[in-house]
Design a protein around this motif. Structure first.
Motif, mmCIF file in Angstrom:
data_model
loop_
_atom_site.group_PDB
_atom_site.id
_atom_site.type_symbol
_atom_site.label_atom_id
_atom_site.label_comp_id
_atom_site.label_asym_id
_atom_site.label_seq_id
_atom_site.Cartn_x
_atom_site.Cartn_y
_atom_site.Cartn_z
ATOM 1 N N SER A 51 1.238 -0.681 -0.050
ATOM 2 C CA SER A 51 0.200 -0.465 -0.022
ATOM 3 C C SER A 51 1.154 1.417 -0.100
ATOM 4 O O SER A 51 2.102 1.492 0.180
ATOM 5 C CB SER A 51 -0.454 -0.275 1.209
ATOM 6 N N PHE A 52 -0.161 2.634 -0.895
ATOM 7 C CA PHE A 52 0.728 4.235 -0.864
ATOM 8 C C PHE A 52 -0.108 4.592 0.290
ATOM 9 O O PHE A 52 -1.178 4.907 -0.295
ATOM 10 C CB PHE A 52 1.228 4.222 -2.210
ATOM 11 N N MET B 45 2.186 6.942 9.854
ATOM 12 C CA MET B 45 2.101 5.926 8.506
ATOM 13 C C MET B 45 2.183 4.402 7.991
ATOM 14 O O MET B 45 1.229 4.109 8.222
ATOM 15 C CB MET B 45 2.081 6.684 7.436
ATOM 16 N N LEU B 46 3.760 4.571 8.426
ATOM 17 C CA LEU B 46 4.235 2.673 7.950
ATOM 18 C C LEU B 46 3.590 1.719 9.285
ATOM 19 O O LEU B 46 3.114 0.793 8.220
ATOM 20 C CB LEU B 46 5.461 2.947 7.547
ATOM 21 N N ASP B 47 3.302 2.445 10.265
ATOM 22 C CA ASP B 47 2.799 1.484 11.704
ATOM 23 C C ASP B 47 1.240 0.773 10.826
ATOM 24 O O ASP B 47 1.202 0.455 11.110
ATOM 25 C CB ASP B 47 2.538 2.099 12.394
ATOM 26 N N HIS B 48 0.781 1.575 10.851
ATOM 27 C CA HIS B 48 -0.874 1.765 10.475
ATOM 28 C C HIS B 48 -0.803 1.020 9.295
ATOM 29 O O HIS B 48 -1.917 0.127 9.314
ATOM 30 C CB HIS B 48 -1.443 3.411 10.725
ATOM 31 N N PHE C 130 4.192 1.732 1.647
ATOM 32 C CA PHE C 130 5.258 2.856 1.786
ATOM 33 C C PHE C 130 4.375 4.032 1.843
ATOM 34 O O PHE C 130 3.218 4.348 1.831
ATOM 35 C CB PHE C 130 5.667 2.842 0.287
ATOM 36 N N SER C 131 5.191 5.004 2.614
ATOM 37 C CA SER C 131 4.903 6.401 2.878
ATOM 38 C C SER C 131 6.021 7.570 3.109
ATOM 39 O O SER C 131 6.944 7.064 3.099
ATOM 40 C CB SER C 131 4.323 6.084 3.858
ATOM 41 N N ASP C 132 5.803 8.950 2.485
ATOM 42 C CA ASP C 132 5.999 9.957 2.488
ATOM 43 C C ASP C 132 4.822 10.836 3.344
ATOM 44 O O ASP C 132 4.106 10.804 3.311
ATOM 45 C CB ASP C 132 6.735 10.264 1.170
ATOM 46 N N ARG D 136 8.881 0.116 4.626
ATOM 47 C CA ARG D 136 8.209 -1.342 5.376
ATOM 48 C C ARG D 136 7.866 -2.666 4.896
ATOM 49 O O ARG D 136 6.983 -2.378 4.360
ATOM 50 C CB ARG D 136 7.826 -0.707 6.743
ATOM 51 N N PHE D 137 9.071 -3.975 5.040
ATOM 52 C CA PHE D 137 8.587 -4.879 3.417
ATOM 53 C C PHE D 137 9.016 -5.959 4.704
ATOM 54 O O PHE D 137 10.486 -5.887 5.160
ATOM 55 C CB PHE D 137 9.402 -3.572 2.581
#
Length: 469
Positions: free
Chosen positions: A25-26, A82-85, A105-107, A127-128
């Motif tokens: 997800s992005f 954001m990554l955690d969620h 992926f988050s920015d 995170r992957f």
């Protein structure tokens, strides 16, 4: 002869889309769905994209990811939330999917805005799972966007986002490979990266400190900053509203005179400074790799040794690509709105006033002096003894053409003498200490802090002659 092929962003996105195991997800905030867009445009996005979203409204964002105590939405902590969620949702909702390398992926970025004149920067992370079912790994970067139009910044963000995801899966064997892949199809006139952090089994071969040094070496950024713990921190965030006091040197190794310069320089800066401003001072040893880059002699392990030694003395350290003092000053002026101070030895000041050192500066020596002193920078001059005579601002010599310029700087307190120095340390020279270490001579141990001497001998640093069993 064959040449390596650099995939463009759509090709990289397509390679990921066609991999049946990569799925994620992005979440993008601040400029648009730039990264996700490449995956949709490449084709086959159904094989990769589980979800995309942009929570632009602050209340909407807070309702999804929670509030930040510091109130800043463009921050590392926001990106991590954001990554955690998003990563947790993937695991909860898609756990029955076949063999899968899940990623999130988050920015969160502050891009060029219609009615705002602000620094354009952001945080980006992935995170992957590097293999199906593997423990999570992650990589975070802090970046600066240098294009002068929003649409160009959006394009650059999309490219580096694709590069970050692609490198996480396909280009992480070495620090050089990761750094190179991160900047494919980009220039440092568009994007600069001043911090990289990795974590997890996918990056077990890599060292974040070497990653950062390689970033400076490759020109991704002008400088990187190491905390006293050795961890990498973004200079722009750490130095915001701070008053840096910079001591440039080789620090190979740190000597007693280096520490005396830091201590006495700090005392001098404190003189007359209101108590409310004193806590904003940051003492900052700095090392330039500029000349070593020209000679092709950059050894990451040598720099790591110097970083560790300076950190062991309780100081942060900056590694830069700035050749001249004026270059470093211009860089620092872009990080803080507070006054900047340099602690400088007499011989360094002579280099500033030596015309031959500024031939590559199109503005010449006058431009060099102006760039160093022309705004909110002051130099604290540490004296030297020459033939038994103390040299300071009162008898500093330069070419007669520049004598009046130096007098002007002194009279306007842009160059100030350090007076509370230790005269017993005047005969200590870093180059002499280094030569003695490499030749196995005795006596150098008295010229450096005891802890430094012990570490140099135990780890055989800087070519020290050691008796290893």
């Amino acid at each position: 002869m064959t040449f390596p092929t650099v995939l463009n962003s759509k090709q990289k996105a397509l390679q990921i889309n066609l991999d049946p195991q990569i799925y994620g997800s992005f979440a993008e905030i601040g400029a648009g769905q730039e990264v996700a867009r490449y995956f949709f445009q490449a084709g086959g996005a159904a094989g990769t994209v589980a979800k995309t979203m942009s929570a632009y409204d602050m209340k909407m964002s807070d309702s999804i990811y929670g509030k930040e105590e510091h109130g800043r939405y463009v921050s590392e902590s926001r990106m991590i939330r954001m990554l955690d969620h998003e990563y947790q949702l993937l695991l909860e909702r898609l756990s029955t999917r076949g063999p899968t390398c899940f990623f999130a992926f988050s920015d969160t970025v502050a891009a060029k805005a219609y009615k705002a004149n602000r620094k354009c920067h952001g945080w980006m992370g992935v995170r992957f799972q590097h293999t199906p079912g593997a423990p999570e790994s992650q990589i975070h970067i802090h970046l600066k966007m240098l294009d002068n139009q929003n649409i160009l910044q959006q394009k650059a963000l999309g490219i580096i986002g694709v590069n970050l995801i692609h490198s996480s899966f396909f280009a992480r064997e070495t620090e050089v490979e990761l750094i190179t892949g991160l900047m494919d199809n980009l220039t440092t006139d568009q994007i600069q990266v001043d911090m990289l952090k990795t974590q997890g089994p996918a990056f077990k071969k890599l060292d974040d400190r070497i990653l950062s040094l390689e970033a400076v070496k490759a020109g991704l950024t002008k400088a990187v900053l190491f905390e006293t713990t050795g961890s990498v921190i973004p200079p722009e965030e750490e130095l915001y509203r701070k008053r840096p006091v910079i001591l440039r040197g080789s620090w190979r190794p740190p000597t007693l005179v280096n520490l005396d310069m830091l201590t006495t320089g700090h005392k001098k800066v404190l003189e007359g400074l209101p108590e409310k401003d004193q806590e904003s001072i940051i003492m900052l040893p700095e090392i330039s790799m500029s000349k070593l880059l020209e000679r092709g002699e950059v050894d990451p392990q040598d720099f790591l040794a110097r970083i560790e030694l300076i950190n062991s003395l309780g100081h942060r350290v900056m590694i830069s690509k700035c050749e001249r003092f004026s270059d470093l000053n211009e860089y620092m002026l872009g990080l803080t709105n507070e006054p900047i101070s340099f602690v400088m030895g007499v011989y360094n000041m002579q280099e500033v006033f030596d015309k031959s050192n500024h031939e590559r500066n199109p503005l010449g020596i006058l431009g060099e002096i102006s760039e160093l002193f022309g705004k909110r920078t002051k130099v604290y001059l540490y004296p030297a003894y020459v033939d038994g005579v103390k040299v300071d601002t009162s008898n500093f010599t330069t070419h007669k053409r520049f004598k009046d310029i130096f007098s002007y700087l002194v009279q306007n307190e842009l160059v100030v003498d350090i007076t509370d120095f230790n005269p017993n340390l005047m005969d200590i020279w870093s180059r002499t200490v280094l030569r003695m270490i490499q030749n196995g001579e005795e006596g150098w141990q008295k010229m450096v802090p005891k802890s430094i001497a012990k570490t140099v001998k135990e780890k055989c640093l800087f070519g020290a002659v050691c008796n290893k069993e």
